[in-house]
Design a protein around this motif. Structure first.
Motif, PDB file in Angstrom:
ATOM      1  N   ASN A 107       0.821  -1.206   0.000  1.00  0.00           N
ATOM      2  CA  ASN A 107       0.000   0.000   0.000  1.00  0.00           C
ATOM      3  C   ASN A 107       0.860   1.263   0.000  1.00  0.00           C
ATOM      4  OD1 ASN A 107      -2.465   1.483   0.222  1.00  0.00           O
ATOM      5  ND2 ASN A 107      -2.093   1.695   2.426  1.00  0.00           N
ATOM      6  N   THR A 108       0.562   2.181  -0.901  1.00  0.00           N
ATOM      7  CA  THR A 108       1.208   3.493  -1.111  1.00  0.00           C
ATOM      8  C   THR A 108       2.545   3.419  -1.828  1.00  0.00           C
ATOM      9  OG1 THR A 108       2.521   3.737   0.943  1.00  0.00           O
ATOM     10  CG2 THR A 108       0.168   4.343   1.050  1.00  0.00           C
ATOM     11  N   PHE A 109       3.017   2.221  -2.211  1.00  0.00           N
ATOM     12  CA  PHE A 109       4.323   2.110  -2.856  1.00  0.00           C
ATOM     13  C   PHE A 109       4.275   2.264  -4.375  1.00  0.00           C
ATOM     14  CE2 PHE A 109       6.139  -0.521   0.881  1.00  0.00           C
ATOM     15  CZ  PHE A 109       6.461   0.644   1.537  1.00  0.00           C
ATOM     16  N   GLY A 110       3.078   2.336  -4.952  1.00  0.00           N
ATOM     17  CA  GLY A 110       2.958   2.616  -6.384  1.00  0.00           C
ATOM     18  C   GLY A 110       3.437   1.496  -7.280  1.00  0.00           C
ATOM     19  N   ILE A 111       3.197   0.253  -6.880  1.00  0.00           N
ATOM     20  CA  ILE A 111       3.622  -0.879  -7.704  1.00  0.00           C
ATOM     21  C   ILE A 111       2.698  -2.059  -7.426  1.00  0.00           C
ATOM     22  CG2 ILE A 111       5.248  -1.839  -6.023  1.00  0.00           C
ATOM     23  CD1 ILE A 111       7.113  -2.462  -8.377  1.00  0.00           C
ATOM     24  N   SER A 112       2.537  -2.930  -8.422  1.00  0.00           N
ATOM     25  CA  SER A 112       1.735  -4.136  -8.242  1.00  0.00           C
ATOM     26  C   SER A 112       2.294  -5.247  -9.125  1.00  0.00           C
ATOM     27  CB  SER A 112       0.252  -3.879  -8.561  1.00  0.00           C
ATOM     28  OG  SER A 112       0.108  -3.304  -9.853  1.00  0.00           O
ATOM     29  N   LEU A 113       1.920  -6.478  -8.811  1.00  0.00           N
ATOM     30  CA  LEU A 113       2.464  -7.649  -9.501  1.00  0.00           C
ATOM     31  C   LEU A 113       1.355  -8.653  -9.752  1.00  0.00           C
ATOM     32  CD1 LEU A 113       5.112  -9.187 -10.423  1.00  0.00           C
ATOM     33  CD2 LEU A 113       5.082 -10.233  -8.134  1.00  0.00           C
ATOM     34  N   VAL A 114       1.377  -9.278 -10.928  1.00  0.00           N
ATOM     35  CA  VAL A 114       0.378 -10.290 -11.262  1.00  0.00           C
ATOM     36  C   VAL A 114       1.032 -11.457 -11.995  1.00  0.00           C
ATOM     37  CG1 VAL A 114      -1.501  -8.606 -11.482  1.00  0.00           C
ATOM     38  CG2 VAL A 114      -0.193  -9.287 -13.514  1.00  0.00           C
ATOM     39  N   ARG A 115       0.367 -12.604 -11.932  1.00  0.00           N
ATOM     40  CA  ARG A 115       0.714 -13.761 -12.754  1.00  0.00           C
ATOM     41  C   ARG A 115      -0.377 -13.907 -13.797  1.00  0.00           C
ATOM     42  NH1 ARG A 115       2.326 -19.950 -11.492  1.00  0.00           N
ATOM     43  NH2 ARG A 115       1.336 -20.902 -13.326  1.00  0.00           N
ATOM     44  N   ILE A 116       0.010 -14.198 -15.030  1.00  0.00           N
ATOM     45  CA  ILE A 116      -0.963 -14.380 -16.111  1.00  0.00           C
ATOM     46  C   ILE A 116      -0.758 -15.767 -16.714  1.00  0.00           C
ATOM     47  CG2 ILE A 116      -2.036 -13.374 -18.147  1.00  0.00           C
ATOM     48  CD1 ILE A 116      -0.419 -10.831 -17.630  1.00  0.00           C
ATOM     49  N   ASP A 117      -1.821 -16.583 -16.708  1.00  0.00           N
ATOM     50  CA  ASP A 117      -1.793 -17.921 -17.299  1.00  0.00           C
ATOM     51  C   ASP A 117      -2.572 -17.920 -18.606  1.00  0.00           C
ATOM     52  OD1 ASP A 117      -0.661 -20.134 -15.247  1.00  0.00           O
ATOM     53  OD2 ASP A 117      -1.662 -18.535 -14.117  1.00  0.00           O
ATOM     54  N   PHE A 118      -2.055 -18.667 -19.584  1.00  0.00           N
ATOM     55  CA  PHE A 118      -2.680 -18.740 -20.908  1.00  0.00           C
ATOM     56  C   PHE A 118      -2.889 -20.199 -21.296  1.00  0.00           C
ATOM     57  CE2 PHE A 118      -0.139 -14.934 -20.651  1.00  0.00           C
ATOM     58  CZ  PHE A 118      -0.896 -13.940 -21.261  1.00  0.00           C
ATOM     59  N   ALA A 119      -4.093 -20.520 -21.780  1.00  0.00           N
ATOM     60  CA  ALA A 119      -4.364 -21.859 -22.299  1.00  0.00           C
ATOM     61  C   ALA A 119      -3.597 -22.057 -23.604  1.00  0.00           C
ATOM     62  CB  ALA A 119      -5.861 -22.035 -22.523  1.00  0.00           C
ATOM     63  N   PRO A 120      -3.291 -23.309 -23.968  1.00  0.00           N
ATOM     64  CA  PRO A 120      -2.531 -23.563 -25.199  1.00  0.00           C
ATOM     65  C   PRO A 120      -3.210 -22.968 -26.435  1.00  0.00           C
ATOM     66  CG  PRO A 120      -2.646 -25.544 -23.864  1.00  0.00           C
ATOM     67  CD  PRO A 120      -3.573 -24.552 -23.230  1.00  0.00           C
ATOM     68  N   TYR A 121      -2.476 -22.229 -27.202  1.00  0.00           N
ATOM     69  CA  TYR A 121      -2.819 -21.619 -28.483  1.00  0.00           C
ATOM     70  C   TYR A 121      -3.958 -20.607 -28.426  1.00  0.00           C
ATOM     71  CZ  TYR A 121      -2.998 -20.858 -33.435  1.00  0.00           C
ATOM     72  OH  TYR A 121      -2.955 -20.254 -34.650  1.00  0.00           O
ATOM     73  N   VAL A 122      -5.034 -20.928 -27.729  1.00  0.00           N
ATOM     74  CA  VAL A 122      -6.194 -20.026 -27.744  1.00  0.00           C
ATOM     75  C   VAL A 122      -6.166 -19.005 -26.607  1.00  0.00           C
ATOM     76  CG1 VAL A 122      -7.668 -21.725 -28.871  1.00  0.00           C
ATOM     77  CG2 VAL A 122      -7.548 -21.670 -26.383  1.00  0.00           C
ATOM     78  N   GLY A 123      -5.187 -19.105 -25.716  1.00  0.00           N
ATOM     79  CA  GLY A 123      -5.181 -18.214 -24.559  1.00  0.00           C
ATOM     80  C   GLY A 123      -4.883 -16.769 -24.951  1.00  0.00           C
ATOM     81  N   LEU A 124      -5.776 -15.863 -24.610  1.00  0.00           N
ATOM     82  CA  LEU A 124      -5.648 -14.459 -24.986  1.00  0.00           C
ATOM     83  C   LEU A 124      -5.935 -13.564 -23.801  1.00  0.00           C
ATOM     84  CD1 LEU A 124      -5.512 -12.095 -27.111  1.00  0.00           C
ATOM     85  CD2 LEU A 124      -7.984 -12.434 -27.412  1.00  0.00           C
ATOM     86  N   ASN A 125      -5.039 -12.627 -23.545  1.00  0.00           N
ATOM     87  CA  ASN A 125      -5.342 -11.505 -22.661  1.00  0.00           C
ATOM     88  C   ASN A 125      -5.759 -10.372 -23.594  1.00  0.00           C
ATOM     89  OD1 ASN A 125      -5.634  -9.972 -20.386  1.00  0.00           O
ATOM     90  ND2 ASN A 125      -3.453  -9.721 -19.987  1.00  0.00           N
ATOM     91  N   PRO A 126      -7.074 -10.146 -23.729  1.00  0.00           N
ATOM     92  CA  PRO A 126      -7.589  -9.329 -24.836  1.00  0.00           C
ATOM     93  C   PRO A 126      -7.178  -7.861 -24.769  1.00  0.00           C
ATOM     94  CG  PRO A 126      -9.336  -9.842 -23.289  1.00  0.00           C
ATOM     95  CD  PRO A 126      -8.147 -10.628 -22.849  1.00  0.00           C
ATOM     96  N   LEU A 127      -7.441  -7.154 -25.863  1.00  0.00           N
ATOM     97  CA  LEU A 127      -7.098  -5.741 -25.989  1.00  0.00           C
ATOM     98  C   LEU A 127      -7.621  -4.950 -24.799  1.00  0.00           C
ATOM     99  CD1 LEU A 127      -8.055  -5.412 -29.754  1.00  0.00           C
ATOM    100  CD2 LEU A 127      -5.737  -5.259 -28.851  1.00  0.00           C
ATOM    101  N   HIS A 128      -6.707  -4.233 -24.132  1.00  0.00           N
ATOM    102  CA  HIS A 128      -7.081  -3.470 -22.956  1.00  0.00           C
ATOM    103  C   HIS A 128      -6.058  -2.367 -22.716  1.00  0.00           C
ATOM    104  CE1 HIS A 128      -4.233  -6.493 -21.479  1.00  0.00           C
ATOM    105  NE2 HIS A 128      -3.973  -5.685 -20.472  1.00  0.00           N
ATOM    106  N   THR A 129      -6.372  -1.497 -21.793  1.00  0.00           N
ATOM    107  CA  THR A 129      -5.454  -0.416 -21.406  1.00  0.00           C
ATOM    108  C   THR A 129      -5.388  -0.335 -19.891  1.00  0.00           C
ATOM    109  OG1 THR A 129      -7.069   1.391 -21.229  1.00  0.00           O
ATOM    110  CG2 THR A 129      -6.209   0.900 -23.428  1.00  0.00           C
TER     111      THR A 129
END
Length: 244
Positions: A107-129
């Motif tokens: 909290n208040t440090f201005g940073i965050s971390l995530v893990r992203i998993d993708f299924a074989p071939y079809v895995g998509l993290n869609p268009l976003h901002t």
């Protein structure tokens, strides 16, 4: 022969011009200062060693104007998150899942971390901002096709195929995506320059808004038949606020 009062009028004009120049300079200086302040893209720097987030105000104390857990009661567990070794469930419409590291001590440090998993071939993290953060992503497993698009008027597309160990940066606020083009699961970790980067998934925001955007607006904007717009708006749009 010129009237005797003319020199005084000229002198007055010079005085007025000097005053106007001073006013313009002051206005420009103020605007520059405001622009510099508004241009700061990162979270504000903390004024204390840490401010551990609390859910109940009764358990918090004010430190430099922020509600925090009493520092004397802090423990190592406040700075720990376990679980990013566990694969996310990619059995969904887009074939990907984002798992954020929830750490009270961030909290208040201005940073965050995530893990992203993708299924074989079809895995998509869609268009976003991310309206409040730049993202840096590292691939640890699989092969990802990633990219971002610059702002108007050029709308340049920057893409790259990433392999384990590769790192890619997505600038603040720009539309971007990640797509698994391999035949195995893919895993990536991403850090973002805000503890609350925000996310706007383009398809969800445009065709799944609450309430619906007028179909005539979307038909004109995307140069589509209105029936196609109605069909797109009638679809169920996956709602995953943790997507990065």
């Amino acid at each position: 022969m010129l009237p005797s009062f003319i020199p005084y009028q000229v002198e007055d004009c010079y005085s007025v011009l000097k005053t106007m120049k001073a006013v313009y300079f002051l206005a420009a200086f103020v605007l520059l200062g405001l622009a510099s302040k508004l241009a700061s893209a990162s979270d504000p720097s903390p004024l204390q060693d840490f401010c551990i987030a609390v859910n109940d105000a009764k358990n918090g104390v004010f430190i430099n104007g922020k509600l925090c857990k009493d520092p004397k009661l802090a423990t190592p567990e406040d700075f720990l998150f376990s679980g990013l070794n566990i694969p996310g469930n990619t059995s969904n419409q887009v074939g990907s899942m984002v798992t954020p590291a929830i750490v009270s001590g961030l909290n208040t440090f201005g940073i965050s971390l995530v893990r992203i998993d993708f299924a074989p071939y079809v895995g998509l993290n869609p268009l976003h901002t991310h309206p409040r953060a730049t993202e840096i992503l590292v691939v640890v497993q699989g092969t990802l096709y990633v990219g971002f698009v610059t702002s108007n008027p050029y709308n340049r597309l920057f893409t790259k195929v990433l392999y384990p160990g590769d790192v890619f940066v997505f600038p603040l606020g720009l539309i971007h995506f990640q797509f698994n083009i391999g035949h195995t699961n893919a895993v990536a970790f991403a850090a973002l320059s805000s503890q609350n980067p925000g996310v706007v998934t383009i398809a969800n925001a445009v065709f799944g808004s609450d309430a619906d955007i007028n179909p005539d607006v979307l038909a004109k904007a995307f140069q589509l038949d209105k029936n196609i717009v109605n069909q797109l708006q009638s679809r169920f749009w996956s709602d995953n606020d943790n997507r990065n």
